[in-house]
Design a protein around this motif. Sequence first.
Motif, PDB file in Angstrom:
ATOM      1  N   ILE A  89       0.518  -1.177  -0.268  1.00 63.20           N
ATOM      2  CA  ILE A  89      -0.069   0.279   0.393  1.00 63.20           C
ATOM      3  C   ILE A  89       0.924   1.027  -0.281  1.00 63.20           C
ATOM      4  CG2 ILE A  89      -1.604   1.570   1.493  1.00 63.20           C
ATOM      5  CD1 ILE A  89      -2.467  -1.020   1.990  1.00 63.20           C
ATOM      6  N   ARG A  90       1.839   1.364   0.794  1.00 64.25           N
ATOM      7  CA  ARG A  90       3.393   2.488   1.015  1.00 64.25           C
ATOM      8  C   ARG A  90       3.399   2.769  -0.442  1.00 64.25           C
ATOM      9  NH1 ARG A  90       3.768   0.894   5.700  1.00 64.25           N
ATOM     10  NH2 ARG A  90       5.187  -0.508   5.458  1.00 64.25           N
ATOM     11  N   GLU A  91       3.879   1.611  -1.313  1.00 60.22           N
ATOM     12  CA  GLU A  91       4.977   1.339  -2.478  1.00 60.22           C
ATOM     13  C   GLU A  91       3.231   2.549  -3.464  1.00 60.22           C
ATOM     14  OE1 GLU A  91       7.613   0.772  -3.940  1.00 60.22           O
ATOM     15  OE2 GLU A  91       6.952   0.813  -6.271  1.00 60.22           O
ATOM     16  N   VAL A  92       2.375   2.127  -3.468  1.00 60.88           N
ATOM     17  CA  VAL A  92       1.572   2.647  -4.801  1.00 60.88           C
ATOM     18  C   VAL A  92       1.236   3.883  -4.399  1.00 60.88           C
ATOM     19  CG1 VAL A  92      -0.444   1.769  -5.711  1.00 60.88           C
ATOM     20  CG2 VAL A  92       1.771  -0.077  -5.687  1.00 60.88           C
ATOM     21  N   PHE A  93       0.536   3.825  -2.990  1.00 63.84           N
ATOM     22  CA  PHE A  93      -0.706   5.087  -2.499  1.00 63.84           C
ATOM     23  C   PHE A  93       0.453   5.986  -1.540  1.00 63.84           C
ATOM     24  CE2 PHE A  93      -3.171   1.277  -3.321  1.00 63.84           C
ATOM     25  CZ  PHE A  93      -4.259   2.056  -4.276  1.00 63.84           C
ATOM     26  N   ASP A  94      -0.685   7.171  -1.607  1.00 63.91           N
ATOM     27  CA  ASP A  94      -0.044   7.991  -0.707  1.00 63.91           C
ATOM     28  C   ASP A  94      -1.535   8.566  -0.536  1.00 63.91           C
ATOM     29  OD1 ASP A  94       2.461   9.037  -1.720  1.00 63.91           O
ATOM     30  OD2 ASP A  94       1.411  10.483  -3.363  1.00 63.91           O
ATOM     31  N   VAL A  95      -0.939   8.787   1.437  1.00 67.21           N
ATOM     32  CA  VAL A  95      -2.673   9.093   2.257  1.00 67.21           C
ATOM     33  C   VAL A  95      -2.766  10.818   1.480  1.00 67.21           C
ATOM     34  CG1 VAL A  95      -3.305   9.660   4.591  1.00 67.21           C
ATOM     35  CG2 VAL A  95      -1.377   7.820   3.801  1.00 67.21           C
ATOM     36  N   VAL A  96      -4.000  11.001   1.741  1.00 67.31           N
ATOM     37  CA  VAL A  96      -4.516  11.881   1.398  1.00 67.31           C
ATOM     38  C   VAL A  96      -6.501  12.618   1.642  1.00 67.31           C
ATOM     39  CG1 VAL A  96      -3.922  12.259  -1.040  1.00 67.31           C
ATOM     40  CG2 VAL A  96      -6.155  10.991  -0.389  1.00 67.31           C
ATOM     41  N   ASP A  97      -6.526  13.729   1.908  1.00 60.48           N
ATOM     42  CA  ASP A  97      -7.077  14.186   3.021  1.00 60.48           C
ATOM     43  C   ASP A  97      -8.684  13.266   1.579  1.00 60.48           C
ATOM     44  OD1 ASP A  97      -5.803  15.426   4.807  1.00 60.48           O
ATOM     45  OD2 ASP A  97      -6.152  17.421   3.433  1.00 60.48           O
ATOM     46  N   ALA A  98      -9.727  12.961   2.355  1.00 58.73           N
ATOM     47  CA  ALA A  98     -11.008  12.691   1.743  1.00 58.73           C
ATOM     48  C   ALA A  98     -11.478  13.229   2.199  1.00 58.73           C
ATOM     49  CB  ALA A  98     -11.087  10.795   2.093  1.00 58.73           C
ATOM     50  N   ILE A  99     -12.872  13.070   1.221  1.00 58.16           N
ATOM     51  CA  ILE A  99     -14.479  13.324   1.194  1.00 58.16           C
ATOM     52  C   ILE A  99     -14.829  12.055   1.678  1.00 58.16           C
ATOM     53  CG2 ILE A  99     -16.287  14.698   0.369  1.00 58.16           C
ATOM     54  CD1 ILE A  99     -14.348  16.543   0.631  1.00 58.16           C
ATOM     55  N   TRP A 100     -15.685  12.137   3.536  1.00 52.59           N
ATOM     56  CA  TRP A 100     -17.252  11.581   3.269  1.00 52.59           C
ATOM     57  C   TRP A 100     -18.496  11.047   2.928  1.00 52.59           C
ATOM     58  CZ3 TRP A 100     -15.377   6.964   6.525  1.00 52.59           C
ATOM     59  CH2 TRP A 100     -13.635   6.255   5.944  1.00 52.59           C
ATOM     60  N   ARG A 101     -18.978  10.799   2.385  1.00 49.35           N
ATOM     61  CA  ARG A 101     -20.049  11.358   2.089  1.00 49.35           C
ATOM     62  C   ARG A 101     -21.508  11.542   3.285  1.00 49.35           C
ATOM     63  NH1 ARG A 101     -24.190   9.013  -2.687  1.00 49.35           N
ATOM     64  NH2 ARG A 101     -25.366  10.437  -3.207  1.00 49.35           N
ATOM     65  N   GLY A 102     -21.577  12.923   2.997  1.00 50.38           N
ATOM     66  CA  GLY A 102     -22.690  13.593   4.066  1.00 50.38           C
ATOM     67  C   GLY A 102     -22.001  14.718   4.996  1.00 50.38           C
ATOM     68  N   ILE A 103     -20.453  13.878   5.017  1.00 51.23           N
ATOM     69  CA  ILE A 103     -19.490  14.342   6.648  1.00 51.23           C
ATOM     70  C   ILE A 103     -19.154  15.672   6.324  1.00 51.23           C
ATOM     71  CG2 ILE A 103     -18.023  13.303   7.867  1.00 51.23           C
ATOM     72  CD1 ILE A 103     -19.619  10.991   7.680  1.00 51.23           C
TER      73      ILE A 103
ATOM     74  N   ALA B 189     -15.020  16.077   4.228  1.00 47.47           N
ATOM     75  CA  ALA B 189     -13.306  15.645   4.729  1.00 47.47           C
ATOM     76  C   ALA B 189     -13.100  15.669   5.519  1.00 47.47           C
ATOM     77  CB  ALA B 189     -12.673  17.291   4.156  1.00 47.47           C
ATOM     78  N   ILE B 190     -12.686  14.322   5.458  1.00 44.25           N
ATOM     79  CA  ILE B 190     -11.040  14.097   7.016  1.00 44.25           C
ATOM     80  C   ILE B 190     -10.609  14.136   7.109  1.00 44.25           C
ATOM     81  CG2 ILE B 190     -11.752  12.118   8.990  1.00 44.25           C
ATOM     82  CD1 ILE B 190     -14.660  11.506   8.474  1.00 44.25           C
ATOM     83  N   PRO B 191      -9.101  15.084   7.516  1.00 38.74           N
ATOM     84  CA  PRO B 191      -7.633  14.678   7.806  1.00 38.74           C
ATOM     85  C   PRO B 191      -7.208  13.273   7.302  1.00 38.74           C
ATOM     86  CG  PRO B 191      -8.447  16.236   9.110  1.00 38.74           C
ATOM     87  CD  PRO B 191      -9.506  15.011   8.780  1.00 38.74           C
ATOM     88  N   LYS B 192      -6.543  12.979   6.671  1.00 34.11           N
ATOM     89  CA  LYS B 192      -5.712  12.203   5.842  1.00 34.11           C
ATOM     90  C   LYS B 192      -6.280  10.385   6.587  1.00 34.11           C
ATOM     91  CE  LYS B 192      -1.289  13.886   7.415  1.00 34.11           C
ATOM     92  NZ  LYS B 192      -0.482  14.684   8.579  1.00 34.11           N
ATOM     93  N   SER B 193      -7.733  10.573   5.452  1.00 34.91           N
ATOM     94  CA  SER B 193      -8.830  10.027   5.789  1.00 34.91           C
ATOM     95  C   SER B 193      -8.717   8.787   3.836  1.00 34.91           C
ATOM     96  CB  SER B 193     -10.205  10.052   6.111  1.00 34.91           C
ATOM     97  OG  SER B 193     -10.199  10.740   5.120  1.00 34.91           O
ATOM     98  N   GLY B 194      -8.270   8.954   2.737  1.00 27.87           N
ATOM     99  CA  GLY B 194      -7.732   7.982   1.892  1.00 27.87           C
ATOM    100  C   GLY B 194      -6.861   8.140   1.301  1.00 27.87           C
ATOM    101  N   LEU B 195      -7.042   7.618   0.599  1.00 25.00           N
ATOM    102  CA  LEU B 195      -5.753   7.218  -0.559  1.00 25.00           C
ATOM    103  C   LEU B 195      -5.811   7.252  -1.936  1.00 25.00           C
ATOM    104  CD1 LEU B 195      -4.575   3.581   0.779  1.00 25.00           C
ATOM    105  CD2 LEU B 195      -3.674   5.307   1.222  1.00 25.00           C
ATOM    106  N   ASP B 196      -4.663   8.007  -2.608  1.00 22.24           N
ATOM    107  CA  ASP B 196      -5.361   8.149  -3.923  1.00 22.24           C
ATOM    108  C   ASP B 196      -2.766   7.256  -4.713  1.00 22.24           C
ATOM    109  OD1 ASP B 196      -6.574   8.451  -6.498  1.00 22.24           O
ATOM    110  OD2 ASP B 196      -5.810  10.971  -6.395  1.00 22.24           O
TER     111      ASP B 196
END
Length: 395
Positions: A284-298, A300-307
């Motif tokens: 996972i670390r090799e391929v993705f960066d941790v990013v802020d992510a939008i959670w539906r209805g809620i 942005a939650i900081p550092k809660s997604g990957l791209d």
Amino acid sequence: MDLPKQIELIFRENSPLATKLSEEITKLAPKVTEKTGLEKIKVMNFCGSHEWTTTHYGLRSLMPREVELIPGPGCPVCVTPSSDIENVIKLAMDGYRVYTFGDVFKLPTVNHYKKDQIGSLAMAKAAGADVRIAYSFVDAIEDAKKDNKPSVFFGVGFETTIPSYAVLFAKEKIPKNVMFYSATKLTAPAAEYAVKIHKASKRSPVSGVIGPGHVSTIIGAIGWDFFPKEYKIPAVVTGFEPIDVLTGILTILKDLYTGDIKYTNLEYKRVVKPEGNLYAQEEIREVFDVVDAIWRGIGAIPKSGLDLNEKYSEYNARLQLGLKEKPWDYDLPPGCKCNEVTLGTAYPDECPLFMKACTPARPWGPCMVSMEGACAVWARFGSSQKVLDALKEVK
Ligand code: SF4
């Protein structure tokens, strides 16, 4: 039905153990409230499968009045923002082949009910777009290799699913005609967010958490260490048998009573190691960066997604196809309380649309779509009056 009969029915194979656990929970709960001053012992789960076990087996009916079991953000489909679904629908209508999982296929956008709107990938397919349901990323890739058509995989999922994406990128198995639209999410930041919401609200705070068993196989039981350390609430990692969940609840009560607040993986060691799956974590670390992510209805939650990180950016559908990130706007259809259901501040049957305008056959909001969504679980297995009334109408 009396309690012994109920226990015997739920736990056919192991009713003596279930009886013992249930009796211990009932005995200990008032002692915990008396000792800690808690009004309620609120135990939150973070996995749709735990909510399934709790509701399907009627575990709430075995709890003493001091113990409340609440679902938390445990369904990756429910929290996929409308803007991501809209983006992928646009790609499908522009001629890209879109692959995704079966439940995401039916996931409605915020505008799905409006006339002339294509409000889900299912509707896009009905309108002629090439949308295909895949059982896995591997299957989608194998299918996409057959004719080289430009394709996009809509990647939804928590840590349990993410390694299945990462390992294929790391092993260079992705053909050039496949791009990846990441809507992946990380569980722990959202769990922490939900606990903070309860702490800040007038409702009673969360007193203990049941860590998701599947996710914990990847991140490790230690992934829940921050709850006892920073929030002084016990965390247990459990499996998905009803006995597992009861054991987890009793463990939380014991920790609260003794004041020995810690994370525990007493009985799910058969699957979860303290450190998790290090190989999967590395991929996972090799391929993705941790990013802020939008959670539906809620929001942005900081550092809660990957791209996808820079090394794999040629596969990043958002980047390569110029899909603009829209600032988050409230993204639930009118009347839907999925934001509250997801954060455990409302039960599904507190939504006025539950089993009326919103049913598993015709979901109005996202929590009614996937079998991991709390509303879908309650609709199928809940014993609330609204479900019973709706069933009567069907009969
Ligand atoms: S019952 Fe339907 S409309 Fe209500 S919160 Fe659940 S998904 Fe949303």
